[in-house]
Design a protein around this motif. Structure first.
Motif, PDB file in Angstrom:
ATOM      1  N   MET A   1      -1.037 -16.724   1.722  1.00 35.38           N
ATOM      2  CA  MET A   1       0.165 -17.491   1.421  1.00 35.38           C
ATOM      3  C   MET A   1      -0.080 -18.526   0.330  1.00 35.38           C
ATOM      4  O   MET A   1       0.783 -18.792  -0.510  1.00 35.38           O
ATOM      5  CB  MET A   1       0.684 -18.174   2.693  1.00 35.38           C
ATOM      6  CG  MET A   1       1.201 -17.199   3.744  1.00 35.38           C
ATOM      7  SD  MET A   1       1.640 -18.005   5.307  1.00 35.38           S
ATOM      8  CE  MET A   1       3.078 -18.940   4.777  1.00 35.38           C
ATOM      9  N   ALA A   2      -1.241 -19.131   0.343  1.00 32.30           N
ATOM     10  CA  ALA A   2      -1.548 -20.150  -0.659  1.00 32.30           C
ATOM     11  C   ALA A   2      -1.923 -19.538  -2.001  1.00 32.30           C
ATOM     12  O   ALA A   2      -1.452 -19.989  -3.051  1.00 32.30           O
ATOM     13  CB  ALA A   2      -2.672 -21.043  -0.153  1.00 32.30           C
ATOM     14  N   ASP A   3      -2.767 -18.535  -1.994  1.00 34.82           N
ATOM     15  CA  ASP A   3      -3.357 -18.016  -3.228  1.00 34.82           C
ATOM     16  C   ASP A   3      -2.798 -16.679  -3.679  1.00 34.82           C
ATOM     17  O   ASP A   3      -3.109 -16.213  -4.778  1.00 34.82           O
ATOM     18  CB  ASP A   3      -4.873 -17.878  -3.056  1.00 34.82           C
ATOM     19  CG  ASP A   3      -5.536 -19.205  -2.721  1.00 34.82           C
ATOM     20  OD1 ASP A   3      -5.048 -20.238  -3.222  1.00 34.82           O
ATOM     21  OD2 ASP A   3      -6.514 -19.218  -1.961  1.00 34.82           O
ATOM     22  N   GLY A   4      -1.979 -16.031  -2.829  1.00 34.77           N
ATOM     23  CA  GLY A   4      -1.416 -14.744  -3.197  1.00 34.77           C
ATOM     24  C   GLY A   4      -2.304 -13.584  -2.805  1.00 34.77           C
ATOM     25  O   GLY A   4      -3.341 -13.742  -2.162  1.00 34.77           O
ATOM     26  N   GLY A   5      -1.892 -12.379  -3.205  1.00 28.27           N
ATOM     27  CA  GLY A   5      -2.623 -11.177  -2.839  1.00 28.27           C
ATOM     28  C   GLY A   5      -1.825 -10.343  -1.860  1.00 28.27           C
ATOM     29  O   GLY A   5      -0.807 -10.777  -1.320  1.00 28.27           O
ATOM     30  N   CYS A   6      -2.281  -9.131  -1.641  1.00 24.36           N
ATOM     31  CA  CYS A   6      -1.562  -8.195  -0.777  1.00 24.36           C
ATOM     32  C   CYS A   6      -2.509  -7.551   0.219  1.00 24.36           C
ATOM     33  O   CYS A   6      -3.690  -7.354  -0.057  1.00 24.36           O
ATOM     34  CB  CYS A   6      -0.904  -7.103  -1.614  1.00 24.36           C
ATOM     35  SG  CYS A   6       0.262  -7.720  -2.854  1.00 24.36           S
ATOM     36  N   ILE A   7      -1.974  -7.215   1.363  1.00 19.45           N
ATOM     37  CA  ILE A   7      -2.725  -6.439   2.341  1.00 19.45           C
ATOM     38  C   ILE A   7      -2.774  -4.989   1.867  1.00 19.45           C
ATOM     39  O   ILE A   7      -1.783  -4.463   1.358  1.00 19.45           O
ATOM     40  CB  ILE A   7      -2.064  -6.517   3.727  1.00 19.45           C
ATOM     41  CG1 ILE A   7      -2.003  -7.971   4.195  1.00 19.45           C
ATOM     42  CG2 ILE A   7      -2.807  -5.662   4.748  1.00 19.45           C
ATOM     43  CD1 ILE A   7      -1.187  -8.166   5.458  1.00 19.45           C
ATOM     44  N   ASP A   8      -3.896  -4.349   2.041  1.00 17.46           N
ATOM     45  CA  ASP A   8      -4.042  -2.968   1.603  1.00 17.46           C
ATOM     46  C   ASP A   8      -3.446  -2.039   2.654  1.00 17.46           C
ATOM     47  O   ASP A   8      -4.140  -1.300   3.334  1.00 17.46           O
ATOM     48  CB  ASP A   8      -5.526  -2.646   1.363  1.00 17.46           C
ATOM     49  CG  ASP A   8      -5.726  -1.254   0.775  1.00 17.46           C
ATOM     50  OD1 ASP A   8      -4.750  -0.718   0.226  1.00 17.46           O
ATOM     51  OD2 ASP A   8      -6.841  -0.731   0.886  1.00 17.46           O
ATOM     52  N   ASP A   9      -2.102  -2.099   2.776  1.00 20.47           N
ATOM     53  CA  ASP A   9      -1.457  -1.292   3.815  1.00 20.47           C
ATOM     54  C   ASP A   9      -0.630  -0.151   3.241  1.00 20.47           C
ATOM     55  O   ASP A   9      -0.033   0.624   3.991  1.00 20.47           O
ATOM     56  CB  ASP A   9      -0.577  -2.179   4.712  1.00 20.47           C
ATOM     57  CG  ASP A   9       0.455  -2.986   3.932  1.00 20.47           C
ATOM     58  OD1 ASP A   9       0.506  -2.850   2.707  1.00 20.47           O
ATOM     59  OD2 ASP A   9       1.195  -3.752   4.562  1.00 20.47           O
ATOM     60  N   GLY A  10      -0.554  -0.046   1.936  1.00 22.73           N
ATOM     61  CA  GLY A  10       0.148   1.085   1.335  1.00 22.73           C
ATOM     62  C   GLY A  10       1.624   1.102   1.675  1.00 22.73           C
ATOM     63  O   GLY A  10       2.223   0.086   2.017  1.00 22.73           O
ATOM     64  N   ASP A  11       2.224   2.277   1.601  1.00 23.25           N
ATOM     65  CA  ASP A  11       3.639   2.447   1.929  1.00 23.25           C
ATOM     66  C   ASP A  11       3.746   2.964   3.354  1.00 23.25           C
ATOM     67  O   ASP A  11       3.605   4.167   3.618  1.00 23.25           O
ATOM     68  CB  ASP A  11       4.306   3.427   0.952  1.00 23.25           C
ATOM     69  CG  ASP A  11       4.395   2.843  -0.448  1.00 23.25           C
ATOM     70  OD1 ASP A  11       4.698   1.646  -0.548  1.00 23.25           O
ATOM     71  OD2 ASP A  11       4.159   3.573  -1.427  1.00 23.25           O
ATOM     72  N   GLY A  12       4.005   2.064   4.280  1.00 21.23           N
ATOM     73  CA  GLY A  12       4.106   2.446   5.677  1.00 21.23           C
ATOM     74  C   GLY A  12       5.465   3.019   6.008  1.00 21.23           C
ATOM     75  O   GLY A  12       6.356   3.123   5.161  1.00 21.23           O
ATOM     76  N   ALA A  13       5.639   3.400   7.263  1.00 20.63           N
ATOM     77  CA  ALA A  13       6.913   3.939   7.718  1.00 20.63           C
ATOM     78  C   ALA A  13       8.008   2.894   7.570  1.00 20.63           C
ATOM     79  O   ALA A  13       7.781   1.697   7.750  1.00 20.63           O
ATOM     80  CB  ALA A  13       6.800   4.385   9.177  1.00 20.63           C
ATOM     81  N   ASN A  14       9.210   3.349   7.241  1.00 20.24           N
ATOM     82  CA  ASN A  14      10.374   2.468   7.129  1.00 20.24           C
ATOM     83  C   ASN A  14      10.126   1.305   6.170  1.00 20.24           C
ATOM     84  O   ASN A  14      10.548   0.179   6.420  1.00 20.24           O
ATOM     85  CB  ASN A  14      10.778   1.926   8.505  1.00 20.24           C
ATOM     86  CG  ASN A  14      11.212   3.024   9.453  1.00 20.24           C
ATOM     87  OD1 ASN A  14      11.886   3.964   9.042  1.00 20.24           O
ATOM     88  ND2 ASN A  14      10.815   2.921  10.706  1.00 20.24           N
ATOM     89  N   ASN A  15       9.421   1.592   5.082  1.00 21.14           N
ATOM     90  CA  ASN A  15       9.177   0.570   4.050  1.00 21.14           C
ATOM     91  C   ASN A  15       8.284  -0.569   4.520  1.00 21.14           C
ATOM     92  O   ASN A  15       8.320  -1.654   3.958  1.00 21.14           O
ATOM     93  CB  ASN A  15      10.493  -0.013   3.518  1.00 21.14           C
ATOM     94  CG  ASN A  15      11.304   1.021   2.760  1.00 21.14           C
ATOM     95  OD1 ASN A  15      10.747   1.952   2.200  1.00 21.14           O
ATOM     96  ND2 ASN A  15      12.613   0.860   2.754  1.00 21.14           N
TER      97      ASN A  15
END
Length: 450
Positions: A1-15
């Motif tokens: 939340m502070a520094d940004g970035g994404c979880i490596d979860d790809g395109d899951g079900a229902n977006n």
């Protein structure tokens, strides 16, 4: 939340995707946690302070979270962390900031106070109510003398010029004298963005410090008579569309409002529903057998199920996943565990009005078949399916992992045996609504106050 970035979860079900556009830059403001350190070290998990340059002058901000955080969040969420005393933490940072040429210092602290109630009259009848949004100690309002923020404010270093507080969701603008006997502003702007605190002050360039006597604050209403911010409105609209397949799904029906409003004994219709859903959830059965009692903390029930609500155009009485999630938004896990009858009766139920809960009792919501009575702080009969609880017997209990970790002032859970983790509480709630639709609220007869 502070520094940004994404979880490596790809395109899951229902977006289901933490970054559907592939990026998240992080916050444009500072996250501070001066009094939260990694256990056994002096290393804070986030920066302890921030120094802002405003019109060429330096102002230091010390940010601190609640020292009592471990008692109100899931134990696993704070594992390996220490929450230190706010006064000692802030006072130790004063010389650090002064060495950096900062004399103007503001403390941002999560702990807060509670203003005394006021008497309002309608048609000559007096009513005791919470203070108005612009409650100020100089205008007759005052903080309850037991407010936790008071001893903190009284002991923070005199070099600290102002304290912005929170936690209690109450509005106040008060003067609490510092250890040197000087006036010092302490404010809180209620909650949920309904107010903002407007503070004006004078900075003396000669002393490079705030002129304490110049500090003036007032809580202001956030009105809804201005145009919506275009950029923010666009973000909301975009994400609402992304979550639509999940949020708009109708999972069941209710025959009328199911609310968290407690009766005189502390029982609520929505609390009964949630406890029954937890008891029925198969994910918590495990190798130790099925639970026979479910217990839910009332503070975890965040809103009501309203019959006429229709966020997605659904028919009256339809309950969407979004509505259910708003009731239980914490993604807690359900946990089954063993307690003896003595632990449940003599310890756990009495913790509802003792220890940390003595000042403001927390009546646990209970599942069908479990019942008890009390008078004041004296526990009466406790039964399961009409039979008195046996102190020597072992009972399988299901609750959420927040309570299982001793949260909300219920440490007896920490002595439980054969702990087994199940699925998410929201899934149990949604599944139960689907299986018992249309749901009819039951009579409030599980908890009795005499």
């Amino acid at each position: 939340m502070a520094d940004g970035g994404c979880i490596d979860d790809g395109d899951g079900a229902n977006n289901q995707n933490s970054c559907p556009d592939g990026t998240f830059p992080g916050a444009s403001f500072d996250y501070l946690a001066a009094n939260v350190v990694k256990a056994g070290t002096d290393t804070t998990i986030l920066p302890a302070y921030a120094i802002k340059k405003i019109k060429g002058v330096k102002i230091g901000f010390i940010g601190m979270t609640l020292k009592d955080t471990p008692s109100i969040v899931t134990a696993s969420g704070v594992a390996g962390l220490q929450f230190r005393d706010e006064v000692a933490t802030a006072n130790a940072l004063v010389p650090v900031l002064k060495k950096k040429g900062v004399n103007a210092i503001v403390v941002l602290i999560h702990q807060g106070g509670v203003p005394g109630q006021q008497t309002w009259y309608h048609d000559g009848t007096p009513y005791t109510v919470n203070p108005s949004y612009d409650a100020a100690c100089a205008n007759g309002a005052q903080l309850d003398p037991t407010s936790p923020i008071i001893p903190i404010a009284k002991n923070l270093d005199p070099a600290i010029d102002m304290i912005v507080s929170g936690h209690t969701h109450q509005p106040y603008v008060c003067d609490i004298k510092d250890p040197a006997g000087n006036d010092r502003m302490v404010t809180s702007a209620s909650s949920f963005g309904r107010l903002y605190t407007d503070t004006t002050l004078t900075y003396d360039r000669r002393t490079q410090d705030i002129v304490r006597t110049s500090v003036s604050s007032a809580n202001m209403l956030v009105t809804r008579d201005v145009a919506k911010d275009a950029a923010e409105t666009g973000i909301i609209a975009r994400y609402k569309e992304l979550v639509k397949p999940i949020a708009s799904k109708v999972i069941g029906q209710i025959t009328g409002d199911v609310t968290r409003t407690q009766d005189a004994a502390g029982e609520s219709a929505l609390g009964d529903l949630i406890a029954d859903a937890q008891l029925a959830d198969p994910s918590v059965v495990g190798s130790y057998g099925a639970p026979v009692i479910a217990l839910m903390n009332p503070g975890g029930i965040r809103t009501d199920l309203v019959y006429d609500a229709s966020s997605w155009g659904e028919a009256p009485g339809d309950v969407t996943f979004e509505e259910a999630f708003t009731v239980q938004p914490f993604n807690n896990y359900l946990v089954s565990l063993d307690l003896t009858g003595a632990q449940a009766r003599s310890s756990l139920l009495n913790e509802q009005w003792s220890g940390p809960n003595a000042a403001s009792r927390k009546i646990l919501q209970v599942s069908d078949g479990f019942a008890y009575s009390y008078s004041g702080t004296t526990l009466g009969a406790v039964t399961l399916n009409g039979q008195p609880l046996d102190d020597t017997a072992t009972y399988r209990v299901v609750t959420n992992n927040f309570l299982a970790g001793g949260g909300d002032g219920f440490p007896t859970f920490l002595d439980a045996q054969n702990v087994y983790y199940g699925g998410l509480d929201i899934d149990a709630f949604a599944d139960y609504l689907s299986a018992h639709s249309p749901y009819v609220p039951v009579a409030l007869d599980r908890i009795t106050a005499q």
